[in-house]
Enzyme design. Structure first.
Site, mmCIF file in Angstrom:
data_model
loop_
_atom_site.group_PDB
_atom_site.id
_atom_site.type_symbol
_atom_site.label_atom_id
_atom_site.label_comp_id
_atom_site.label_asym_id
_atom_site.label_seq_id
_atom_site.Cartn_x
_atom_site.Cartn_y
_atom_site.Cartn_z
ATOM 1 N N TYR A 70 -2.496 -1.477 10.273
ATOM 2 C CA TYR A 70 -2.458 -1.603 8.806
ATOM 3 C C TYR A 70 -1.053 -1.249 8.305
ATOM 4 C CZ TYR A 70 -4.114 -1.133 3.944
ATOM 5 O OH TYR A 70 -4.304 -1.275 2.577
ATOM 6 N N SER A 99 0.854 -1.190 0.000
ATOM 7 C CA SER A 99 0.000 0.000 0.000
ATOM 8 C C SER A 99 0.888 1.237 0.000
ATOM 9 C CB SER A 99 -0.856 -0.011 1.277
ATOM 10 O OG SER A 99 -1.534 1.207 1.453
HETATM 11 N N1 LIG Z 1 -8.420 0.427 -2.161
HETATM 12 C C1 LIG Z 1 -7.345 1.103 -1.798
HETATM 13 O O1 LIG Z 1 -7.358 2.354 -1.733
HETATM 14 C C2 LIG Z 1 -6.075 0.368 -1.451
HETATM 15 C C3 LIG Z 1 -4.925 1.139 -1.238
HETATM 16 C C4 LIG Z 1 -3.739 0.495 -0.922
HETATM 17 C C5 LIG Z 1 -3.694 -0.889 -0.839
HETATM 18 N N2 LIG Z 1 -4.829 -1.608 -1.042
HETATM 19 C C6 LIG Z 1 -4.727 -3.071 -0.922
HETATM 20 O O2 LIG Z 1 -5.233 -3.660 -2.097
HETATM 21 C C7 LIG Z 1 -5.683 -4.976 -1.806
HETATM 22 C C8 LIG Z 1 -7.074 -5.169 -2.381
HETATM 23 O O3 LIG Z 1 -7.976 -4.330 -1.679
HETATM 24 P P1 LIG Z 1 -9.262 -3.653 -2.348
HETATM 25 O O4 LIG Z 1 -9.116 -2.208 -2.187
HETATM 26 O O5 LIG Z 1 -9.506 -4.213 -3.689
HETATM 27 O O6 LIG Z 1 -10.376 -4.102 -1.284
HETATM 28 P P2 LIG Z 1 -11.758 -4.871 -1.438
HETATM 29 O O7 LIG Z 1 -12.335 -4.921 -0.061
HETATM 30 O O8 LIG Z 1 -12.590 -4.298 -2.528
HETATM 31 O O9 LIG Z 1 -11.300 -6.347 -1.870
HETATM 32 C C9 LIG Z 1 -10.561 -7.175 -1.014
HETATM 33 C C10 LIG Z 1 -10.956 -8.624 -1.262
HETATM 34 O O10 LIG Z 1 -10.156 -9.443 -0.393
HETATM 35 C C11 LIG Z 1 -11.012 -10.438 0.163
HETATM 36 N N3 LIG Z 1 -10.461 -10.920 1.426
HETATM 37 C C12 LIG Z 1 -10.470 -10.283 2.630
HETATM 38 N N4 LIG Z 1 -9.916 -11.067 3.563
HETATM 39 C C13 LIG Z 1 -9.553 -12.210 2.944
HETATM 40 C C14 LIG Z 1 -8.938 -13.407 3.385
HETATM 41 N N5 LIG Z 1 -8.604 -13.580 4.677
HETATM 42 N N6 LIG Z 1 -8.686 -14.391 2.477
HETATM 43 C C15 LIG Z 1 -9.047 -14.231 1.190
HETATM 44 N N7 LIG Z 1 -9.654 -13.125 0.715
HETATM 45 C C16 LIG Z 1 -9.897 -12.127 1.580
HETATM 46 C C17 LIG Z 1 -12.349 -9.736 0.362
HETATM 47 O O11 LIG Z 1 -13.421 -10.672 0.507
HETATM 48 C C18 LIG Z 1 -12.432 -8.902 -0.901
HETATM 49 O O12 LIG Z 1 -13.061 -9.626 -1.944
HETATM 50 C C19 LIG Z 1 -5.619 -5.103 -0.270
HETATM 51 O O13 LIG Z 1 -4.433 -5.796 0.076
HETATM 52 C C20 LIG Z 1 -5.542 -3.672 0.193
HETATM 53 O O14 LIG Z 1 -4.911 -3.560 1.446
HETATM 54 C C21 LIG Z 1 -6.028 -1.014 -1.338
#
Ligand SMILES: NC(=O)c1ccc[n+]([C@@H]2O[C@H](COP(=O)([O-])OP(=O)(O)OC[C@H]3O[C@@H](n4cnc5c(N)ncnc54)[C@H](O)[C@@H]3O)[C@@H](O)[C@H]2O)c1
Length: 304
Positions: free
Chosen positions: A155, A142
């Site tokens: 986090y 992230s």
């Molecule tokens: N959205 C942002 O702004 C952002 C920024 C930086 C990093 N990220 C990272 O990107 C990645 C994806 O996040 P996103 O934004 O698409 O979120 P999101 O919530 O839309 O999707 C995350 C997915 O991960 C699944 N998940 C959660 N826990 C799980 C587990 N224990 N085992 C398997 N699957 C699991 C959820 O069911 C969901 O489908 C994450 O690692 C998040 O930390 C997101």
């Protein structure tokens, strides 16, 4: 160059957001897909969307915090497709709470999913990639794996951990002149469901968090997937997603540890009233001192 077209790709957290967009983009590139998520509903939807694109898909309900479940996923993937070339360790969850306002159980869950989930994915698939003499691990950290922010200690710990683990692995593979690659992905705000599902501390305001996130998350999941796949193809060790990630990465690179003071001043200015009310709830002088801003203290004194 890492070849993406026609490869076998594993995506964790594929049922929503960035993982879903990665799955669809990889399907468009002719990949065979192994899609894993802990939530079956999202997984079924993305499975159907990939099938419409003609992709051969194996789906699995997997909790990435469970090492045996990830090992089983790898076994099933190899059984079905004969091998795996691309592994996107993407699944993640959010926790927004001051350090003094979060339970050990909540902290553990964030570390179990965000950090151990990535470690499980790497420790499980890496030996198979090394044996095959090809492959690419893509570990989603992230922007908060590059800089620390108030309310993000757990986090931040998980995402700095992903970066440390991945970069050490990248060094080892470079020393060994291995053809296997590792990229660490640092997205800024991406418009997904992550804030909607975030655990929020008892003193936090879930609605406010979601509204702030929605206002700040400027990159679409599709654009994030495009940038990530391009970075993988170019063997980038660090993939920055979004203008916010690029600007703040530069800030941290230039300012060193002084960035902490700059972030604190920004946080004071953006939410002095909220910070003040938080301190008042904690009681005069009872605060841990974390995030206590001068304007907040002044406001709190006036109200007392
Ligand atoms: N959205 C942002 O702004 C952002 C920024 C930086 C990093 N990220 C990272 O990107 C990645 C994806 O996040 P996103 O934004 O698409 O979120 P999101 O919530 O839309 O999707 C995350 C997915 O991960 C699944 N998940 C959660 N826990 C799980 C587990 N224990 N085992 C398997 N699957 C699991 C959820 O069911 C969901 O489908 C994450 O690692 C998040 O930390 C997101």
């Amino acid at each position: 160059m890492t070849r993406v077209d026609g490869q076998v790709a594993v995506v964790t957290g594929a049922g929503s957001g960035i993982g879903r967009a990665l799955a669809l983009a990889l399907a468009d590139r002719g990949c065979r897909l192994v899609l894993a998520d802990v939530a079956p509903a999202g997984l079924a939807e993305v499975d159907a969307a990939c099938a419409v694109r003609g992709a051969d898909v194996l789906t699995a309900v997997v909790d990435v915090a469970d090492a045996e479940a990830v090992e089983d996923l790898a076994r099933r993937a190899v059984e079905r497709f004969g091998g795996v070339q691309l592994v996107f360790n993407n699944a993640g969850v959010a926790l927004s709470a001051d350090a003094t306002d979060q339970s050990l159980a909540d902290i553990r869950r964030v570390l179990d999913v965000n950090l151990w989930g990535v470690i499980h994915g790497c420790q499980t698939f890496l030996p198979r990639l090394l044996e095959a003499g090809e492959g690419h691990l893509v570990n989603v950290s992230s922007l908060f794996g590059l800089l620390a922010a108030p309310g993000q200690s757990a986090y931040n710990a998980s995402k700095f951990g992903v970066r440390g683990y991945s970069e050490a692995l990248a060094v080892e593979l470079a020393v060994a002149r291995s053809p296997v690659r590792v990229s660490t992905v640092h997205p800024g705000g991406v418009a997904t469901n992550i804030a909607r599902h975030a655990v929020v501390g008892s003193r936090g305001d879930a609605e406010q968090l979601r509204a702030t996130f929605d206002a700040m998350a400027r990159t679409s999941p599709d654009e994030a997937a495009r940038v990530i796949i391009r970075g993988v193809e170019r063997n980038r060790r660090r993939i920055l997603v979004g203008a916010d990630a690029k600007v703040l990465h530069l800030l941290v690179s230039l300012a060193g540890a002084r960035y902490i003071g700059l972030i604190a001043r920004y946080a004071e200015r953006s939410a002095p009233a909220a910070t003040a009310s938080l301190r008042m709830k904690e009681g005069a002088g009872a605060s841990s001192g974390l995030g206590v801003s001068r304007p907040a203290r002044r406001l709190a004194r006036r109200r007392r």
